[in-house]
Design a protein around this motif. Structure first.
Motif, short mmCIF file in Angstrom:
data_model
loop_
_atom_site.label_atom_id
_atom_site.label_comp_id
_atom_site.label_asym_id
_atom_site.label_seq_id
_atom_site.Cartn_x
_atom_site.Cartn_y
_atom_site.Cartn_z
N GLU B 7 4.51 -1.30 31.23
CA GLU B 7 4.77 -2.64 30.68
C GLU B 7 5.20 -2.54 29.22
OE1 GLU B 7 3.11 -5.53 33.76
OE2 GLU B 7 4.73 -5.45 32.30
N ILE B 8 4.60 -1.58 28.49
CA ILE B 8 4.92 -1.44 27.07
C ILE B 8 6.38 -1.03 26.91
CG2 ILE B 8 4.43 -0.18 24.94
CD1 ILE B 8 1.56 0.13 25.92
N VAL B 9 6.80 -0.11 27.75
CA VAL B 9 8.18 0.38 27.66
C VAL B 9 9.17 -0.73 27.99
CG1 VAL B 9 9.83 1.99 28.68
CG2 VAL B 9 7.50 2.74 28.21
N ASN B 10 8.80 -1.56 28.98
CA ASN B 10 9.73 -2.60 29.43
C ASN B 10 9.63 -3.89 28.64
OD1 ASN B 10 10.64 -0.91 31.45
ND2 ASN B 10 9.13 -1.61 32.94
N VAL B 14 13.06 -8.18 21.64
CA VAL B 14 13.46 -9.27 20.74
C VAL B 14 12.21 -10.03 20.30
CG1 VAL B 14 14.75 -11.42 20.53
CG2 VAL B 14 15.74 -9.47 21.78
N ILE B 15 11.39 -10.40 21.27
CA ILE B 15 10.16 -11.13 20.98
C ILE B 15 9.08 -10.21 20.40
CG2 ILE B 15 8.17 -12.26 22.11
CD1 ILE B 15 10.16 -14.29 22.13
N HIS B 16 9.12 -8.96 20.75
CA HIS B 16 8.03 -8.05 20.43
C HIS B 16 7.91 -7.80 18.91
CE1 HIS B 16 5.16 -4.82 20.98
NE2 HIS B 16 5.95 -3.96 20.37
N GLU B 17 9.01 -7.86 18.21
CA GLU B 17 8.98 -7.62 16.75
C GLU B 17 8.05 -8.64 16.10
OE1 GLU B 17 9.67 -7.03 12.74
OE2 GLU B 17 9.94 -8.96 13.75
N PRO B 18 7.08 -8.21 15.27
CA PRO B 18 6.04 -9.13 14.78
C PRO B 18 6.55 -10.42 14.11
CG PRO B 18 5.43 -6.88 14.27
CD PRO B 18 6.81 -6.83 14.84
N LEU B 53 15.94 -15.24 12.71
CA LEU B 53 16.38 -16.42 13.46
C LEU B 53 17.74 -16.15 14.12
CD1 LEU B 53 15.34 -19.36 11.09
CD2 LEU B 53 14.45 -18.90 13.38
N ALA B 54 18.60 -15.47 13.39
CA ALA B 54 19.92 -15.14 13.95
C ALA B 54 19.77 -14.25 15.19
CB ALA B 54 20.77 -14.44 12.89
N ARG B 55 18.84 -13.30 15.10
CA ARG B 55 18.60 -12.40 16.24
C ARG B 55 18.09 -13.17 17.44
NH1 ARG B 55 19.09 -9.77 19.78
NH2 ARG B 55 18.24 -7.73 20.34
N LEU B 56 17.16 -14.11 17.17
CA LEU B 56 16.60 -14.93 18.26
C LEU B 56 17.67 -15.85 18.85
CD1 LEU B 56 13.14 -15.81 16.66
CD2 LEU B 56 13.45 -14.59 18.81
N GLU B 57 18.53 -16.35 17.97
CA GLU B 57 19.60 -17.24 18.44
C GLU B 57 20.59 -16.44 19.31
OE1 GLU B 57 22.42 -20.73 16.57
OE2 GLU B 57 22.27 -18.86 15.49
N PHE B 87 8.66 -16.07 25.77
CA PHE B 87 7.39 -16.00 25.04
C PHE B 87 6.21 -15.99 25.99
CE2 PHE B 87 4.66 -16.28 21.48
CZ PHE B 87 3.67 -17.19 21.76
N ARG B 88 6.27 -16.86 27.02
CA ARG B 88 5.19 -16.88 28.03
C ARG B 88 5.10 -15.55 28.77
NH1 ARG B 88 6.70 -22.37 29.03
NH2 ARG B 88 8.22 -21.66 30.54
N ASP B 89 6.25 -15.02 29.16
CA ASP B 89 6.27 -13.75 29.89
C ASP B 89 5.73 -12.63 29.01
OD1 ASP B 89 9.38 -14.26 31.77
OD2 ASP B 89 7.33 -14.98 32.07
N TYR B 90 6.10 -12.65 27.74
CA TYR B 90 5.63 -11.62 26.81
C TYR B 90 4.10 -11.68 26.69
CZ TYR B 90 4.75 -8.99 22.57
OH TYR B 90 4.26 -8.08 21.68
N ARG B 91 3.59 -12.89 26.59
CA ARG B 91 2.13 -13.06 26.48
C ARG B 91 1.42 -12.50 27.70
NH1 ARG B 91 0.41 -18.96 24.43
NH2 ARG B 91 1.04 -19.44 26.55
N LYS B 92 1.94 -12.83 28.89
CA LYS B 92 1.32 -12.35 30.15
C LYS B 92 1.42 -10.83 30.23
CE LYS B 92 2.52 -16.38 32.88
NZ LYS B 92 3.54 -16.91 33.78
N ARG B 93 2.58 -10.30 29.87
CA ARG B 93 2.80 -8.85 29.95
C ARG B 93 1.85 -8.14 29.00
NH1 ARG B 93 7.71 -6.13 31.64
NH2 ARG B 93 8.76 -8.12 31.83
N LEU B 94 1.71 -8.68 27.80
CA LEU B 94 0.82 -8.08 26.80
C LEU B 94 -0.62 -8.11 27.28
CD1 LEU B 94 0.95 -6.89 23.92
CD2 LEU B 94 0.37 -9.15 23.06
N GLN B 95 -1.00 -9.23 27.90
CA GLN B 95 -2.37 -9.35 28.41
C GLN B 95 -2.62 -8.30 29.49
OE1 GLN B 95 -4.67 -11.66 27.04
NE2 GLN B 95 -5.93 -10.18 28.12
#
Lengths: 205, 103
Positions: B7-10, B14-18, B53-57, B87-95
């Motif tokens: 999961e960490i590798v995948n 974009v979202i993972h950057e703090p 913001l540009a990266r997220l856009e 963001f939701r998927d990232y949260r679930k994956r991190l959990q």
């Protein structure tokens, strides 16, 4: 950075209260309601002013809410947004609105059941104080704002003191709403003063 | 490789950057927020915030609207539907990742 991520949700919810304006508006509504109850308490039996609260209370509550919904954003646009930024909160979902309405109905029904009869009616100030205490305690916890815990304590105390002092129902309700309203106005005003002291208008970025 | 570690590798980088995670976390609670609010809440510099913001856009996660509030220019940012999903998927994956790690 880590703690900012953890607290992001709470901080964004709390932002609405950072300038104290919302509190002062709530306090003004409570205060006016208290004055309506006081008028009812002090007016002689049979006098027309005793009917005033029955007409005034819905006007104060609904009118106050409508006025606040226009006035607070207008004041924030001049005072808050240029200093600390603009946010648009997500509108409440239908489910959430129904849940709040159901909760309000449940609480009102519970209170009506608990305070049936002339003896039990004397407990209404205590119940009101506890209700507002619980409400402000929850708000303080949800937002992480200690000052709402203070308002919660004030609510419970004024309810208890009104009951123990034998003020009677109308005067007790007047006391609760006036004191809680004044507490919210004071809390909001102090918050606003602190907010204005610690922030300044920024040129738009 | 264990599923949790895979999961960490995948993970969505974009979202993972703090800084971008923080921006997404803030915007997730809101319908929108202007640049000044994000600047104060993230503690980033203007250049840094603009860049993230540009990266997220670019990834389609954030929408940026430039308009005027009266005569004052205003830049309002909001998460798109795909941004909210990410963001939701990232949260679930991190959990799931954290749950799968040994004690």
């Amino acid at each position: 950075m880590d703690s900012r991520i953890e607290n992001a949700g709470r901080r964004t919810r709390r932002y609405w209260y950072d300038d104290g304006l919302g509190e002062m508006a709530k306090g003004a509504i409570f205060l006016l309601m208290g004055l309506a109850f006081l008028l009812q308490a002090e007016a002689p039996q049979g006098a027309l002013p005793r009917l005033f609260p029955a007409i005034a209370l819905p006007v104060i509550v609904f009118g106050g809410i409508l006025l606040a919904r226009w006035l607070i954003p207008a004041v924030k646009a001049r005072l808050t947004y240029p200093r600390t930024g603009y946010v648009a909160y997500q509108p409440a979902t239908t489910g959430r609105k129904l849940a709040i309405a159901a909760l309000g109905l449940a609480v009102a029904t519970l209170i009506a059941i608990l305070v049936r009869g002339p003896e039990a009616r004397t407990l209404i100030p205590v119940v009101e104080g506890l209700f507002f205490g619980a409400l402000f305690f929850f708000l303080g916890h949800w937002l992480g704002l200690v000052r709402f815990y203070a308002v919660a304590i004030v609510s419970v105390l004024v309810g208890a003191i009104s009951y123990l002092g034998g003020l009677g129902l109308d005067r007790s309700l007047a006391a609760i709403f006036i004191v809680v309203g004044a507490s919210l106005i004071l809390s909001g005003a102090l918050t606003l003063r602190s907010y204005l002291h610690h922030t300044r208008s920024s040129p738009q970025v | 490789m264990e599923d949790g570690l895979r999961e960490i590798v995948n993970t969505d980088r974009v979202i993972h950057e703090p800084a971008r995670l923080l921006i997404a976390a803030i915007l997730y609670e809101l319908e929108g927020a202007d640049f000044l609010y994000l600047l104060r809440e993230t503690g980033l510099t203007k250049g840094n915030l603009s860049s993230h913001l540009a990266r997220l856009e670019e990834a389609g996660y954030v929408k940026i609207d430039k308009s005027f509030r009266g005569k004052v220019p205003q830049t309002v940012c909001s998460l798109t539907e795909s941004g909210r999903t990410a963001f939701r998927d990232y949260r679930k994956r991190l959990q799931r990742t954290v749950d799968s790690l040994p004690e």
